[in-house]
Design a protein around this motif. Sequence first.
Motif, PDB file in Angstrom:
ATOM      1  N   TRP A 228       0.811  -1.210   0.000  1.00  0.00           N
ATOM      2  CA  TRP A 228       0.000   0.000   0.000  1.00  0.00           C
ATOM      3  C   TRP A 228       0.849   1.266   0.000  1.00  0.00           C
ATOM      4  O   TRP A 228       0.452   2.283  -0.584  1.00  0.00           O
ATOM      5  CB  TRP A 228      -0.937   0.005   1.219  1.00  0.00           C
ATOM      6  CG  TRP A 228      -0.232   0.233   2.529  1.00  0.00           C
ATOM      7  CD1 TRP A 228       0.356  -0.710   3.315  1.00  0.00           C
ATOM      8  CD2 TRP A 228      -0.055   1.479   3.186  1.00  0.00           C
ATOM      9  NE1 TRP A 228       0.902  -0.133   4.419  1.00  0.00           N
ATOM     10  CE2 TRP A 228       0.666   1.216   4.374  1.00  0.00           C
ATOM     11  CE3 TRP A 228      -0.421   2.790   2.899  1.00  0.00           C
ATOM     12  CZ2 TRP A 228       1.029   2.217   5.275  1.00  0.00           C
ATOM     13  CZ3 TRP A 228      -0.067   3.797   3.789  1.00  0.00           C
ATOM     14  CH2 TRP A 228       0.650   3.507   4.955  1.00  0.00           C
ATOM     15  N   VAL A 229       2.017   1.240   0.657  1.00  0.00           N
ATOM     16  CA  VAL A 229       2.853   2.438   0.757  1.00  0.00           C
ATOM     17  C   VAL A 229       3.252   2.916  -0.638  1.00  0.00           C
ATOM     18  O   VAL A 229       3.243   4.116  -0.925  1.00  0.00           O
ATOM     19  CB  VAL A 229       4.114   2.173   1.608  1.00  0.00           C
ATOM     20  CG1 VAL A 229       4.962   3.427   1.696  1.00  0.00           C
ATOM     21  CG2 VAL A 229       3.725   1.706   3.001  1.00  0.00           C
ATOM     22  N   LYS A 230       3.575   1.987  -1.514  1.00  0.00           N
ATOM     23  CA  LYS A 230       4.015   2.320  -2.865  1.00  0.00           C
ATOM     24  C   LYS A 230       2.842   2.724  -3.764  1.00  0.00           C
ATOM     25  O   LYS A 230       2.961   3.619  -4.599  1.00  0.00           O
ATOM     26  CB  LYS A 230       4.723   1.108  -3.471  1.00  0.00           C
ATOM     27  CG  LYS A 230       5.550   1.408  -4.700  1.00  0.00           C
ATOM     28  CD  LYS A 230       6.927   1.921  -4.325  1.00  0.00           C
ATOM     29  CE  LYS A 230       7.834   2.028  -5.535  1.00  0.00           C
ATOM     30  NZ  LYS A 230       9.166   2.545  -5.191  1.00  0.00           N
ATOM     31  N   ALA A 231       1.690   2.075  -3.568  1.00  0.00           N
ATOM     32  CA  ALA A 231       0.568   2.286  -4.478  1.00  0.00           C
ATOM     33  C   ALA A 231      -0.435   3.325  -3.975  1.00  0.00           C
ATOM     34  O   ALA A 231      -0.999   4.080  -4.773  1.00  0.00           O
ATOM     35  CB  ALA A 231      -0.153   0.959  -4.716  1.00  0.00           C
ATOM     36  N   GLU A 232      -0.671   3.351  -2.661  1.00  0.00           N
ATOM     37  CA  GLU A 232      -1.741   4.195  -2.122  1.00  0.00           C
ATOM     38  C   GLU A 232      -1.281   5.055  -0.935  1.00  0.00           C
ATOM     39  O   GLU A 232      -2.110   5.672  -0.267  1.00  0.00           O
ATOM     40  CB  GLU A 232      -2.909   3.318  -1.673  1.00  0.00           C
ATOM     41  CG  GLU A 232      -3.509   2.493  -2.800  1.00  0.00           C
ATOM     42  CD  GLU A 232      -4.500   1.455  -2.289  1.00  0.00           C
ATOM     43  OE1 GLU A 232      -5.690   1.582  -2.603  1.00  0.00           O
ATOM     44  OE2 GLU A 232      -4.063   0.525  -1.575  1.00  0.00           O
ATOM     45  N   GLY A 233       0.018   5.093  -0.709  1.00  0.00           N
ATOM     46  CA  GLY A 233       0.540   5.776   0.473  1.00  0.00           C
ATOM     47  C   GLY A 233       0.598   7.289   0.337  1.00  0.00           C
ATOM     48  O   GLY A 233       1.685   7.874   0.285  1.00  0.00           O
ATOM     49  N   LEU A 234      -0.556   7.923   0.287  1.00  0.00           N
ATOM     50  CA  LEU A 234      -0.673   9.381   0.368  1.00  0.00           C
ATOM     51  C   LEU A 234      -1.450   9.683   1.636  1.00  0.00           C
ATOM     52  O   LEU A 234      -2.659   9.423   1.718  1.00  0.00           O
ATOM     53  CB  LEU A 234      -1.401   9.945  -0.863  1.00  0.00           C
ATOM     54  CG  LEU A 234      -0.660   9.849  -2.196  1.00  0.00           C
ATOM     55  CD1 LEU A 234      -1.568  10.309  -3.326  1.00  0.00           C
ATOM     56  CD2 LEU A 234       0.623  10.674  -2.179  1.00  0.00           C
ATOM     57  N   PHE A 235      -0.768  10.209   2.636  1.00  0.00           N
ATOM     58  CA  PHE A 235      -1.372  10.398   3.966  1.00  0.00           C
ATOM     59  C   PHE A 235      -1.607  11.869   4.248  1.00  0.00           C
ATOM     60  O   PHE A 235      -0.724  12.691   4.004  1.00  0.00           O
ATOM     61  CB  PHE A 235      -0.439   9.815   5.036  1.00  0.00           C
ATOM     62  CG  PHE A 235      -0.860  10.186   6.434  1.00  0.00           C
ATOM     63  CD1 PHE A 235      -1.840   9.444   7.083  1.00  0.00           C
ATOM     64  CD2 PHE A 235      -0.307  11.281   7.084  1.00  0.00           C
ATOM     65  CE1 PHE A 235      -2.251   9.806   8.373  1.00  0.00           C
ATOM     66  CE2 PHE A 235      -0.710  11.641   8.364  1.00  0.00           C
ATOM     67  CZ  PHE A 235      -1.691  10.898   9.004  1.00  0.00           C
ATOM     68  N   PRO A 236      -2.779  12.246   4.788  1.00  0.00           N
ATOM     69  CA  PRO A 236      -4.016  11.482   4.967  1.00  0.00           C
ATOM     70  C   PRO A 236      -4.978  11.769   3.802  1.00  0.00           C
ATOM     71  O   PRO A 236      -5.626  12.820   3.745  1.00  0.00           O
ATOM     72  CB  PRO A 236      -4.569  12.026   6.280  1.00  0.00           C
ATOM     73  CG  PRO A 236      -4.103  13.472   6.312  1.00  0.00           C
ATOM     74  CD  PRO A 236      -2.836  13.562   5.476  1.00  0.00           C
ATOM     75  N   PHE A 237      -5.073  10.867   2.853  1.00  0.00           N
ATOM     76  CA  PHE A 237      -5.751  11.106   1.576  1.00  0.00           C
ATOM     77  C   PHE A 237      -7.202  11.554   1.750  1.00  0.00           C
ATOM     78  O   PHE A 237      -7.605  12.619   1.261  1.00  0.00           O
ATOM     79  CB  PHE A 237      -5.687   9.848   0.711  1.00  0.00           C
ATOM     80  CG  PHE A 237      -6.279  10.024  -0.659  1.00  0.00           C
ATOM     81  CD1 PHE A 237      -5.509  10.506  -1.699  1.00  0.00           C
ATOM     82  CD2 PHE A 237      -7.613   9.719  -0.908  1.00  0.00           C
ATOM     83  CE1 PHE A 237      -6.048  10.681  -2.974  1.00  0.00           C
ATOM     84  CE2 PHE A 237      -8.158   9.887  -2.175  1.00  0.00           C
ATOM     85  CZ  PHE A 237      -7.375  10.364  -3.203  1.00  0.00           C
ATOM     86  N   ASP A 238      -8.008  10.741   2.426  1.00  0.00           N
ATOM     87  CA  ASP A 238      -9.436  11.066   2.524  1.00  0.00           C
ATOM     88  C   ASP A 238      -9.685  12.365   3.277  1.00  0.00           C
ATOM     89  O   ASP A 238     -10.593  13.135   2.927  1.00  0.00           O
ATOM     90  CB  ASP A 238     -10.196   9.924   3.204  1.00  0.00           C
ATOM     91  CG  ASP A 238     -10.545   8.800   2.227  1.00  0.00           C
ATOM     92  OD1 ASP A 238     -10.046   8.832   1.077  1.00  0.00           O
ATOM     93  OD2 ASP A 238     -11.306   7.891   2.621  1.00  0.00           O
ATOM     94  N   PHE A 239      -8.881  12.632   4.294  1.00  0.00           N
ATOM     95  CA  PHE A 239      -9.060  13.854   5.076  1.00  0.00           C
ATOM     96  C   PHE A 239      -8.756  15.084   4.224  1.00  0.00           C
ATOM     97  O   PHE A 239      -9.493  16.076   4.247  1.00  0.00           O
ATOM     98  CB  PHE A 239      -8.171  13.819   6.317  1.00  0.00           C
ATOM     99  CG  PHE A 239      -8.403  14.970   7.256  1.00  0.00           C
ATOM    100  CD1 PHE A 239      -9.574  15.062   7.975  1.00  0.00           C
ATOM    101  CD2 PHE A 239      -7.450  15.957   7.411  1.00  0.00           C
ATOM    102  CE1 PHE A 239      -9.805  16.129   8.838  1.00  0.00           C
ATOM    103  CE2 PHE A 239      -7.662  17.019   8.269  1.00  0.00           C
ATOM    104  CZ  PHE A 239      -8.838  17.113   8.989  1.00  0.00           C
TER     105      PHE A 239
END
Length: 206
Positions: A80-91
Amino acid sequence: RGFGAQLWQEFPESMTWRGIRGRIMSLIGGYLVVDNFSDDHAVVLPTYVNGELVGAIKAVIERDEDNKRQLAYVTSKGQWVKAEGLFPFDFVLKILRMRRLRTVVLVEGSRDALRLIQHGIPALAILGGGNWSRAKKMLLLSMPIDRVVICMDGDRPGIKFNKMLKASLKGSTKVELFRLMPYSRQIKSKVDPGNMDKRIIHKLKR
């Protein structure tokens, strides 16, 4: 949850974590935990993407050979870190929609993002320049944005990541750099979004 923590509780709004108000920690879904292997408290920062919990970052206290405490960041297992690791995406997506903003700031670390968010700046952590990928780029571009401001740390790796991200996003959206290296040179110490003073934050916000 993949960390083997013993005691979990939602982050109390009455507390702060490294200068981040408890209200922010609560809104992003943060947890306060006690580790199985020590009496030290830790913090877990979940990453939600389009309503799904894809992974989390754990800020833990480690001890060196002299038993001195130091902070370390560990990510939960998986790709997930490589593919979806944008923090904090939904917020941040919620901030963009509620405030009708079209710009997002990219930073390196999770606390960097939270500090800027606390000052009213929609910021996403890429969780390290080495974790940037095409999948993450497409996730970023799925947001309702037309501009990205890149603000990596003010050191040599930060310069490298600035160039890499700008090249990656070129032609896909408007891209601007907010360079921190000049500020690092002024004080002869690394400046990053997590420790830069408020006058620099105000320049970035403008």
